[in-house]
Structure formats: structure tokens, C-alpha cells
Scaffold this motif. Sequence first.
Motif, PDB file in Angstrom:
ATOM      1  N   VAL A  43      40.031  39.890  47.862  1.00 19.46           N
ATOM      2  CA  VAL A  43      40.234  39.696  46.426  1.00 19.46           C
ATOM      3  C   VAL A  43      41.392  40.573  45.976  1.00 19.46           C
ATOM      4  O   VAL A  43      41.252  41.785  45.821  1.00 19.46           O
ATOM      5  CB  VAL A  43      38.957  40.045  45.635  1.00 19.46           C
ATOM      6  CG1 VAL A  43      39.166  39.758  44.149  1.00 19.46           C
ATOM      7  CG2 VAL A  43      37.752  39.287  46.178  1.00 19.46           C
ATOM      8  N   ASN A  44      42.559  39.944  45.786  1.00 18.89           N
ATOM      9  CA  ASN A  44      43.699  40.681  45.233  1.00 18.89           C
ATOM     10  C   ASN A  44      43.555  40.682  43.716  1.00 18.89           C
ATOM     11  O   ASN A  44      43.704  39.642  43.063  1.00 18.89           O
ATOM     12  CB  ASN A  44      45.003  40.007  45.648  1.00 18.89           C
ATOM     13  CG  ASN A  44      45.229  40.060  47.145  1.00 18.89           C
ATOM     14  OD1 ASN A  44      45.423  41.122  47.715  1.00 18.89           O
ATOM     15  ND2 ASN A  44      45.197  38.904  47.791  1.00 18.89           N
ATOM     16  N   PHE A  45      43.234  41.839  43.155  1.00 17.07           N
ATOM     17  CA  PHE A  45      43.030  41.934  41.719  1.00 17.07           C
ATOM     18  C   PHE A  45      44.299  41.534  40.970  1.00 17.07           C
ATOM     19  O   PHE A  45      45.416  41.638  41.494  1.00 17.07           O
ATOM     20  CB  PHE A  45      42.609  43.346  41.333  1.00 17.07           C
ATOM     21  CG  PHE A  45      41.313  43.784  41.962  1.00 17.07           C
ATOM     22  CD1 PHE A  45      40.166  43.036  41.807  1.00 17.07           C
ATOM     23  CD2 PHE A  45      41.250  44.936  42.740  1.00 17.07           C
ATOM     24  CE1 PHE A  45      38.968  43.435  42.380  1.00 17.07           C
ATOM     25  CE2 PHE A  45      40.067  45.339  43.318  1.00 17.07           C
ATOM     26  CZ  PHE A  45      38.918  44.588  43.145  1.00 17.07           C
ATOM     27  N   ARG A  46      44.116  41.105  39.747  1.00 14.23           N
ATOM     28  CA  ARG A  46      45.243  40.595  38.952  1.00 14.23           C
ATOM     29  C   ARG A  46      46.411  41.576  38.915  1.00 14.23           C
ATOM     30  O   ARG A  46      46.243  42.768  38.666  1.00 14.23           O
ATOM     31  CB  ARG A  46      44.769  40.224  37.553  1.00 14.23           C
ATOM     32  CG  ARG A  46      44.043  41.318  36.816  1.00 14.23           C
ATOM     33  CD  ARG A  46      43.385  40.774  35.548  1.00 14.23           C
ATOM     34  NE  ARG A  46      42.209  39.939  35.854  1.00 14.23           N
ATOM     35  CZ  ARG A  46      41.618  39.121  34.978  1.00 14.23           C
ATOM     36  NH1 ARG A  46      42.091  39.035  33.754  1.00 14.23           N
ATOM     37  NH2 ARG A  46      40.561  38.402  35.320  1.00 14.23           N
ATOM     38  N   GLY A  47      47.590  41.036  39.233  1.00 12.42           N
ATOM     39  CA  GLY A  47      48.793  41.857  39.254  1.00 12.42           C
ATOM     40  C   GLY A  47      49.068  42.527  40.578  1.00 12.42           C
ATOM     41  O   GLY A  47      50.126  43.144  40.750  1.00 12.42           O
ATOM     42  N   CYS A  48      48.137  42.443  41.554  1.00  9.50           N
ATOM     43  CA  CYS A  48      48.307  43.120  42.837  1.00  9.50           C
ATOM     44  C   CYS A  48      48.760  42.143  43.923  1.00  9.50           C
ATOM     45  O   CYS A  48      48.420  40.962  43.892  1.00  9.50           O
ATOM     46  CB  CYS A  48      46.991  43.769  43.270  1.00  9.50           C
ATOM     47  SG  CYS A  48      46.465  45.152  42.239  1.00  9.50           S
ATOM     48  N   ALA A  49      49.509  42.662  44.893  1.00 10.61           N
ATOM     49  CA  ALA A  49      49.913  41.895  46.077  1.00 10.61           C
ATOM     50  C   ALA A  49      50.564  40.566  45.699  1.00 10.61           C
ATOM     51  O   ALA A  49      50.207  39.512  46.214  1.00 10.61           O
ATOM     52  CB  ALA A  49      48.725  41.676  47.000  1.00 10.61           C
ATOM     53  N   SER A  50      51.499  40.612  44.798  1.00 11.07           N
ATOM     54  CA  SER A  50      52.257  39.437  44.353  1.00 11.07           C
ATOM     55  C   SER A  50      51.410  38.405  43.616  1.00 11.07           C
ATOM     56  O   SER A  50      51.826  37.261  43.457  1.00 11.07           O
ATOM     57  CB  SER A  50      52.966  38.762  45.539  1.00 11.07           C
ATOM     58  OG  SER A  50      53.886  39.640  46.137  1.00 11.07           O
ATOM     59  N   THR A  51      50.231  38.801  43.164  1.00  9.92           N
ATOM     60  CA  THR A  51      49.428  37.913  42.326  1.00  9.92           C
ATOM     61  C   THR A  51      49.992  37.935  40.905  1.00  9.92           C
ATOM     62  O   THR A  51      50.187  39.005  40.338  1.00  9.92           O
ATOM     63  CB  THR A  51      47.961  38.372  42.292  1.00  9.92           C
ATOM     64  OG1 THR A  51      47.438  38.395  43.614  1.00  9.92           O
ATOM     65  CG2 THR A  51      47.123  37.443  41.423  1.00  9.92           C
ATOM     66  N   PRO A  52      50.277  36.782  40.329  1.00  9.98           N
ATOM     67  CA  PRO A  52      50.853  36.762  38.985  1.00  9.98           C
ATOM     68  C   PRO A  52      49.945  37.447  37.965  1.00  9.98           C
ATOM     69  O   PRO A  52      48.717  37.299  38.021  1.00  9.98           O
ATOM     70  CB  PRO A  52      50.975  35.262  38.675  1.00  9.98           C
ATOM     71  CG  PRO A  52      50.925  34.577  40.002  1.00  9.98           C
ATOM     72  CD  PRO A  52      50.063  35.429  40.875  1.00  9.98           C
ATOM     73  N   LEU A  53      50.540  38.212  37.074  1.00 10.08           N
ATOM     74  CA  LEU A  53      49.774  38.834  35.995  1.00 10.08           C
ATOM     75  C   LEU A  53      49.912  37.956  34.758  1.00 10.08           C
ATOM     76  O   LEU A  53      50.962  37.919  34.122  1.00 10.08           O
ATOM     77  CB  LEU A  53      50.270  40.246  35.713  1.00 10.08           C
ATOM     78  CG  LEU A  53      49.497  41.012  34.637  1.00 10.08           C
ATOM     79  CD1 LEU A  53      48.040  41.154  35.028  1.00 10.08           C
ATOM     80  CD2 LEU A  53      50.112  42.380  34.400  1.00 10.08           C
ATOM     81  N   THR A  54      48.847  37.237  34.436  1.00 15.57           N
ATOM     82  CA  THR A  54      48.909  36.264  33.348  1.00 15.57           C
ATOM     83  C   THR A  54      47.918  36.566  32.226  1.00 15.57           C
ATOM     84  O   THR A  54      47.729  35.736  31.330  1.00 15.57           O
ATOM     85  CB  THR A  54      48.623  34.851  33.897  1.00 15.57           C
ATOM     86  OG1 THR A  54      47.348  34.848  34.572  1.00 15.57           O
ATOM     87  CG2 THR A  54      49.703  34.426  34.875  1.00 15.57           C
ATOM     88  N   SER A  55      47.287  37.727  32.283  1.00 16.12           N
ATOM     89  CA  SER A  55      46.313  38.099  31.255  1.00 16.12           C
ATOM     90  C   SER A  55      46.791  39.350  30.534  1.00 16.12           C
ATOM     91  O   SER A  55      47.590  40.119  31.071  1.00 16.12           O
ATOM     92  CB  SER A  55      44.937  38.354  31.878  1.00 16.12           C
ATOM     93  OG  SER A  55      44.989  39.464  32.757  1.00 16.12           O
TER      94      SER A  55
END
Length: 478
Positions: free
Chosen positions: A171-183
Amino acid sequence: MDPTLSLSNQINLTKSLLIVICCFLIYHLILIITQRWTKIKITFPDKPSRLANGETVKGVITRCCESLENGFRASWWLPNGHAQTIYSATADFSKDDQITYHRQLLRVPDGGTIGLDIYPSLSTILPSDAPVILINHGLTGGSHESYVRNMVVWLTKPVSEGGFGGRAGVVNFRGCASTPLTSPHLYSTGSTIDLHTSVLYLSTLFPSASMFGVGFSLGAAVMTRYLGEQGDRCKLKAGVVLCCPLDMRVVTYGLDSPHPLTRLYSLSMSHKILRSIVPHLIPSSPLSHPTSHLHIHLPEIMSLTRSVRRRATLKASKMLELVACTVGGGSDLFPFETLDGFLSWSCPGNWIGAIKRPTLAISALDDPIVSSACLPYKAIRQSTHFVLATISQGGHLGWFEGPLFGKDKHERWHIKPTIEFLKGIQDISDSTTYKTDSDTLEIRRVGDWTWVGDVGWLVLDEIDEEGWTAPKEDGILT
């Protein structure tokens, strides 16, 4: 000046220095020898509940966890917590445990995006009852971290090769490991929605599989809180939490210590938070929007990026106050007025008594970040399913026990008790009726959205991780 006297003074000074060095080396040699043979101490609940086969969690550990009985023998060249911690953060692990994830992006109702990295990929066929393991990374980390990859490799290896024979979902938390931060908010030890959504999503894909959880550091704190929040309803059959900061106040304020190495860890943690958030502060980002709780702190945060002097004196508590207290979750409680209020609310140790799934916590007493002072022994003894194993050595996310050279150089001890414990619980699941009301999911489809109760997600376009460039591993606290 008498040259003979000067030479004599130099000789005496050299002798004194050699004596000091010898005493220092002898002291540390004795320390290494005595610590390397210290047994592991295990704290069990005083009144444990019975599991499905009539055993207690103590019975499972006694029967299955041989590695806890044998103890941990630290690599002789990494003799203490500082050495283990710094090596874990700075060594080159790029050639170890090379795997290709299948990335699945999930959009959740609050607007956030979760990056779920699955291995082996969803296209790989495993037995329908092959276990599924959810893994939480540490602060600002992700599936690319060496300690995560190492755990994934072993959990997915066939049982015949010493593995767990499962499928892992990081589970890549939001904003981590190139996960888009959309919240408009991030994650913290008090926010479990990313993990909960991932658990339910994988439950719909693999309804016959037993599910387990493993967490590292900050991710261990999220896992502990999640197990407590879910209680008897928890989809996870068991959990393992490694280097878990069970008392957030002790850990955070402990990092404010003036000790040079502690100062280094605090500085490293602060910079990791700063580096992880700054790329998301572009004008179009929800964090930069005037309605964001973080908006009021943007001038100060941006000034930190421009001032070398301010960055050099930055403390972890300051960054937590600026970021975690304001956007560390989507609860109506945010923003918190004080750091102490946030730390009290987000403390995972508060949930130990509510955990109703077998949970093994492993901590090193020489961990320079999550110190032994944050271990709530009383709460553990009063719990029903939570067990703590404390080891004299290991540092923070270290536990290296391999030789100085060779293919086993980066062998990590904590893999063994993790797999032994999970296998023990899996055996109970296989040999008994280990079902609860939560095993039957009522799934609703509304357009492209999937809902289980009040938890929903939208599967975004799949991204094959082949060719994905992972963020560089750096920093001390992970």
C-alpha cells in the motif's frame, strides 16, 4: 623550549591515546559478544483469548516461532543500533530482490489516490486460497524500499523454498512512491483509510484467500491502529508490526534530543517530509488550494526550501507540526491546534487492547529512533492478542545478520519470525472453521465505482511497473 621534554610529552600523549583507543575497542568487543548472545524477551498477554483451534497466541509462537527461541545474532560488522540503522538507510541494495510490480491505482471518495503495488501480478495464477499479505511501508517510503522488497520476495516464495507462498500488495500511501496526490490531505499514523480500502479491494479479487498484514515503522503504526479499529470485524487473520512507534509522543519528543546522532535522525526525517511534500505544492495541487488546511503554512514551508541555515536546524517535531497536524488525515479533527493533541490522537498504542487478531510486534532495544521507552508493556499484558518480542540489537529496520561479503551479506533476520508466525496462523485457518461475519462482503456496483459498506473505490487505468523509475532511496528514517 627543551626539545627532549617536547618529545617526551608527545610520547606520553600518544601512549594515553592508544590506551583510550584500546579500552574503547575492548569495551565494544565485550558489548558485542554479550549482546550477540542475549536472548529475546517476549511479553505475552496475561489473559489471552483462545483462537479458533483452542490455542492462544502464546501457543502459536511457542509452537511455530523457532527463530524467536534461537535469538538474533547481529552481523559482527554492524554491532549496534546506530550501525544497523545507518547501514539500512545508506547501503546499496539495488541489486537485491529485484521485482516488477503490477501497479493498481484506486481513487477513493475523498478524492485521494492509492497506489497498490501487487506481486506477483494479477495476471499470474496462484491457488485460489493462496494467502494475500498487505504491506505498509515506512515514512515517505514505498514499494521500492529495500526492506519492503526483501519482505515481498520471501512472502511470495513457495513454501518449499522457505517462503509463505502468497501474493503481496504494498500500500503506497497517497503521495508516496510516485502515487499521484489528488486529495487535500496526506496520511499519518492516525489515518487507516488507504489500508482499509486496499484490504477490501483485494478481498473482492481473492475471496477465498486468507489475508494478513505486515507493517514497517510508520506503516506498522497504521497497521496496529487498523487492527484495533476493526477489532472482531477485521479481514486480516493476523498482523506483524516491525519497529512500531507505539507511543508517538515519546518517539517524537525523543528525536528532539541534542545528541549528535539523534539530531541526525531528526534532521533526516524532517528533510524526508519536506522533500516528499514540496513537489505536490504546485498551484494546481489540492494542498495548495486556499481551502486546504496546509495553505496557511505554505510560505513557511517554501521558505525552508530556500534557506540552508533553517533546514540545518530543522526538527522532526516542527515538520510534524506544520504538516501532519494540519493535513495528516481527512477527519473533522484536522487541523489539530497542538502537536501534543495530534500525537495523542494518532498514537497506535491506544488501540492495543482493541486488537482481536493475533499480532506480533518485533522491536530492537537499541533502535535509535523508536526507542525502548515507547514500548507500553502494561497495555500489552492487558491485551488479548498482542505479543511483543524485544531484541537487544537490530536498530531501526535493520536486523542484518549476514557476513561482510557474499550473497547473504544483506540477510535480514526478521523475515524468519514473520513467516513462522504467519504460517502458524495460516495453519489454524486451514485446519479449522476460522470464518467471521466479515468474510462475506456485500459488494455494490454504482457505475464504475465499487462499494463495500461505506467504503468505495474507482479502479483507474492499470500501470504496468515495467520501466517505472522508483524514487531514490535516501535518508535515515524509512
